[in-house]
Structure formats: C-alpha cells, structure tokens
Design an enzyme around this catalytic site. Structure first.
Site, PDB file in Angstrom:
ATOM      1  N   TYR A  53       0.824  -1.223   0.000  1.00  0.00           N
ATOM      2  CA  TYR A  53       0.000   0.000   0.000  1.00  0.00           C
ATOM      3  C   TYR A  53       0.855   1.269   0.000  1.00  0.00           C
ATOM      4  O   TYR A  53       0.437   2.284  -0.569  1.00  0.00           O
ATOM      5  CB  TYR A  53      -1.026  -0.013   1.140  1.00  0.00           C
ATOM      6  N   GLN A  86     -15.045   2.023  -6.388  1.00  0.00           N
ATOM      7  CA  GLN A  86     -14.332   0.921  -5.736  1.00  0.00           C
ATOM      8  C   GLN A  86     -12.859   1.283  -5.597  1.00  0.00           C
ATOM      9  O   GLN A  86     -12.084   0.536  -5.007  1.00  0.00           O
ATOM     10  CB  GLN A  86     -14.459  -0.350  -6.582  1.00  0.00           C
ATOM     11  N   ASN A  87     -12.484   2.420  -6.169  1.00  0.00           N
ATOM     12  CA  ASN A  87     -11.072   2.793  -6.174  1.00  0.00           C
ATOM     13  C   ASN A  87     -10.675   3.449  -4.863  1.00  0.00           C
ATOM     14  O   ASN A  87     -11.450   4.190  -4.266  1.00  0.00           O
ATOM     15  CB  ASN A  87     -10.779   3.750  -7.339  1.00  0.00           C
ATOM     16  N   HIS A 104     -14.402   0.897  -1.007  1.00  0.00           N
ATOM     17  CA  HIS A 104     -13.304   0.028  -0.555  1.00  0.00           C
ATOM     18  C   HIS A 104     -12.223   0.788   0.207  1.00  0.00           C
ATOM     19  O   HIS A 104     -11.094   0.313   0.309  1.00  0.00           O
ATOM     20  CB  HIS A 104     -12.707  -0.723  -1.757  1.00  0.00           C
ATOM     21  N   THR A 171     -15.074  -1.336 -14.465  1.00  0.00           N
ATOM     22  CA  THR A 171     -15.045  -2.403 -13.451  1.00  0.00           C
ATOM     23  C   THR A 171     -15.421  -3.731 -14.091  1.00  0.00           C
ATOM     24  O   THR A 171     -16.320  -3.791 -14.932  1.00  0.00           O
ATOM     25  CB  THR A 171     -15.971  -2.100 -12.245  1.00  0.00           C
ATOM     26  N   SER A 172     -14.735  -4.792 -13.675  1.00  0.00           N
ATOM     27  CA  SER A 172     -15.027  -6.119 -14.214  1.00  0.00           C
ATOM     28  C   SER A 172     -16.292  -6.696 -13.583  1.00  0.00           C
ATOM     29  O   SER A 172     -16.746  -7.764 -13.987  1.00  0.00           O
ATOM     30  CB  SER A 172     -13.838  -7.051 -13.954  1.00  0.00           C
TER      31      SER A 172
HETATM   32  N1  APR Z   1     -11.183   2.534 -19.382  1.00  0.00           N
HETATM   33  C1  APR Z   1     -12.224   1.857 -18.831  1.00  0.00           C
HETATM   34  N2  APR Z   1     -12.127   0.591 -18.381  1.00  0.00           N
HETATM   35  C2  APR Z   1     -10.928  -0.019 -18.483  1.00  0.00           C
HETATM   36  C3  APR Z   1      -9.788   0.619 -19.030  1.00  0.00           C
HETATM   37  C4  APR Z   1      -9.957   1.965 -19.497  1.00  0.00           C
HETATM   38  N3  APR Z   1      -8.969   2.636 -20.030  1.00  0.00           N
HETATM   39  N4  APR Z   1      -8.752  -0.241 -18.986  1.00  0.00           N
HETATM   40  C5  APR Z   1      -9.204  -1.381 -18.406  1.00  0.00           C
HETATM   41  N5  APR Z   1     -10.528  -1.252 -18.121  1.00  0.00           N
HETATM   42  C6  APR Z   1     -11.442  -2.215 -17.504  1.00  0.00           C
HETATM   43  C7  APR Z   1     -11.057  -3.672 -17.678  1.00  0.00           C
HETATM   44  O1  APR Z   1     -11.498  -4.136 -18.972  1.00  0.00           O
HETATM   45  C8  APR Z   1     -11.819  -4.304 -16.533  1.00  0.00           C
HETATM   46  O2  APR Z   1     -13.136  -4.659 -16.911  1.00  0.00           O
HETATM   47  O3  APR Z   1     -11.436  -2.003 -16.118  1.00  0.00           O
HETATM   48  C9  APR Z   1     -11.884  -3.186 -15.481  1.00  0.00           C
HETATM   49  C10 APR Z   1     -11.001  -3.410 -14.286  1.00  0.00           C
HETATM   50  O4  APR Z   1     -11.465  -4.521 -13.585  1.00  0.00           O
HETATM   51  P1  APR Z   1     -10.732  -5.009 -12.249  1.00  0.00           P
HETATM   52  O5  APR Z   1      -9.246  -4.984 -12.460  1.00  0.00           O
HETATM   53  O6  APR Z   1     -11.364  -6.267 -11.818  1.00  0.00           O
HETATM   54  O7  APR Z   1     -11.047  -3.815 -11.207  1.00  0.00           O
HETATM   55  P2  APR Z   1     -12.334  -3.567 -10.309  1.00  0.00           P
HETATM   56  O8  APR Z   1     -13.566  -4.093 -10.969  1.00  0.00           O
HETATM   57  O9  APR Z   1     -12.287  -2.135  -9.918  1.00  0.00           O
HETATM   58  O10 APR Z   1     -12.001  -4.452  -9.052  1.00  0.00           O
HETATM   59  C11 APR Z   1     -12.893  -4.439  -7.967  1.00  0.00           C
HETATM   60  O11 APR Z   1     -11.464  -5.785  -6.617  1.00  0.00           O
HETATM   61  O12 APR Z   1      -9.295  -6.269  -5.977  1.00  0.00           O
HETATM   62  C12 APR Z   1     -10.480  -5.674  -5.607  1.00  0.00           C
HETATM   63  O13 APR Z   1     -10.828  -3.987  -4.020  1.00  0.00           O
HETATM   64  C13 APR Z   1     -10.318  -4.213  -5.311  1.00  0.00           C
HETATM   65  O14 APR Z   1     -11.769  -2.361  -5.808  1.00  0.00           O
HETATM   66  C14 APR Z   1     -11.172  -3.532  -6.342  1.00  0.00           C
HETATM   67  C15 APR Z   1     -12.187  -4.595  -6.667  1.00  0.00           C
END
Ligand code: APR
Length: 230
Positions: A53, A86-87, A104, A171-172
């Site tokens: 972190y 979530q960021n 989060h 977000t995924s």
């Molecule tokens: N613009 C928009 N989306 C994008 C870009 C971009 N330039 N680049 C990548 N992505 C998308 C990816 O395709 C993916 O679907 O962002 C998403 C990121 O997904 P994750 O990495 O799973 O992140 P997130 O959904 O925020 O994760 C949720 O998981 O690890 C924990 O606490 C952590 O808050 C986090 C949570």
C-alpha cells in the site's frame, strides 16, 4: 435536477497510469492480491501489506486525473451526481467531483487495527511497522480487504435506488457486494456500462453497452447526457 449515480472501478484510473487488478491474471504488479489485500494476508505478513500500500499510495499521489474523471466532475454542473467508487485513489477528488462514496476505503487515510472508527488523514506517504494509533495498536491502511464487511454499502445502495441515470465504468463487476449494486437500480432507469472489455451484465430494457476506454468514452457520454436529459 436529475440524479446520476456512477459506479467506477480500477479501469477509470488505468489511463492515469494506475494498474487494474484483474487484467494481469490475478497479480497486481507481481503481488498475489489475496496476500496483500485480505485480512488474512494482513495477519500473516503486515510488513508486506504495508509495503504494497505504501507503493500504491506513492503511485496514486503522483497520478493525475484523466479526461474520464474530468468528464464526471463536469457532469455536476447539470446533474446531481454521486460517484460510488471501488477505487482507493483520490483521482475523482483531484478532478473536482464533490460527492464521492469510497466503497473500498481510501489510500490517503490510515486507521487503527483495533477500532475501525479511528480513522486518520495521512500526513506522510508511508505507514511503517511500529506506527501506532492512540489506543496503541498498529496503524493499517484504511482499506476494505477481502474477508471484511463493506461499511459504505448501504449508503451506496440507497443512492443507487434514487438514480435517474446509472453509469458503470471501468469495473469487471467480479467483486461482490459492489458488483451487486446494479441490482438496486430502478427498472425504468437507463444504465450505461462502459469498458473496453465489457463485463457481463444481465440483459434489461434500458441497458446500453459502450465498448470504450474511459478517457475517450466518458467525455462523449457526458456531452450526450447534457444534451438529452438536462
Ligand atoms: N477505461 C475503462 N475501463 C478499463 C480501461 C480503461 N482505459 N482499462 C481497463 N478497463 C477495464 C477492464 O477491462 C476491466 O473490466 O477495467 C476493469 C477493471 O477490472 P478489475 O481490475 O477487476 O477492477 P475492479 O472491478 O475495480 O475491481 C474491484 O477488486 O481487488 C479488488 O478492491 C479491489 O476495488 C477492487 C475490486
């Protein structure tokens, strides 16, 4: 004023140079997410978690908001906007958004490991082993880890229920309970989902999928919303 609620994830900060989580196959710059972002990982190896972190905090400190964050801030001129993120970075704040729910946690805050309500604004970029809260416990990042409750979830769900327009970006939608917020959206409310690799969202009448990166797609979407819904 119509109410817009935006759920953001790591993807919105990707073009600001901050890595996403799941794009790198479960590794976050070489770290196993479950080792560094879970309550069990913290109990096993607090030094490693603090190091992870501290590194992320320095990266976020140097990062600048991109056109995606800026477009969402601009929406506030025409709409009542709530960002549910979530960021743990502060790029929405840096861009000028004023109503942000951090589901989060937040990188630039520390907290007691005894009492989750003892939260502190950080004055430095590092938490070190041996840094103590006033009650004598080790300070930890103010982050919601895997294995912990999400205290802001109810507040966020109440906002989502009131949305006239709901936007999901970067977000995924793999991590619950955050991903489940979409189920609180009223069935008449339009939902826009923006991502270069669109996540699965169960089909519904008012769903619009936009395959785009945030810094490119959000300014266009914001222009459109201002024209159509104001
Ligand atoms: N613009 C928009 N989306 C994008 C870009 C971009 N330039 N680049 C990548 N992505 C998308 C990816 O395709 C993916 O679907 O962002 C998403 C990121 O997904 P994750 O990495 O799973 O992140 P997130 O959904 O925020 O994760 C949720 O998981 O690890 C924990 O606490 C952590 O808050 C986090 C949570």
């Amino acid at each position: 004023m119509k109410k817009i609620v935006v759920l953001t994830g790591a993807g919105i900060s990707a073009e600001s140079g901050l890595s996403t989580f799941r794009d790198a196959g479960g590794l976050w710059e070489g770290y196993d997410i479950m080792e560094v972002a879970s309550i069990d990982g913290w109990r096993r190896n607090p030094a490693l978690v603090l190091e992870f972190y501290n590194m992320r905090r320095k990266a976020a400190y140097e990062a600048l908001p991109n056109d995606g964050h800026k477009a969402l801030a601009k929406l506030e001129k025409n709409f009542d906007v709530t960002i549910v993120t979530q960021n743990v970075d502060n790029l929405h704040e840096k861009a000028g958004s004023t109503n942000i729910i951090h589901l989060h946690g937040e990188l630039f805050k520390s907290r007691s490991s005894l009492d989750e309500h003892l939260v502190f604004e950080m004055k430095e970029l590092e938490i070190k082993l041996g840094d103590k809260c006033p009650r004598g416990s080790q300070l930890r990042p103010h982050i919601v880890w895997f294995g912990e409750a999400v205290p802001m979830l109810e507040t966020a769900a109440k906002e989502v229920m009131k949305a006239d327009i709901f936007i999901v970006v970067g977000t995924s939608l793999q991590v619950y309970p955050a991903a489940g917020l979409i189920d609180y959206v009223d069935h008449n409310t339009p939902i826009y989902v923006m991502d270069p690799k669109l996540p699965y969202v169960s089909p519904r009448a008012n769903l619009k999928l936009i395959e785009a990166k945030a810094a490119d797609g959000l300014p266009k979407l914001v222009e459109k919303l201002i024209l159509n819904f104001e």
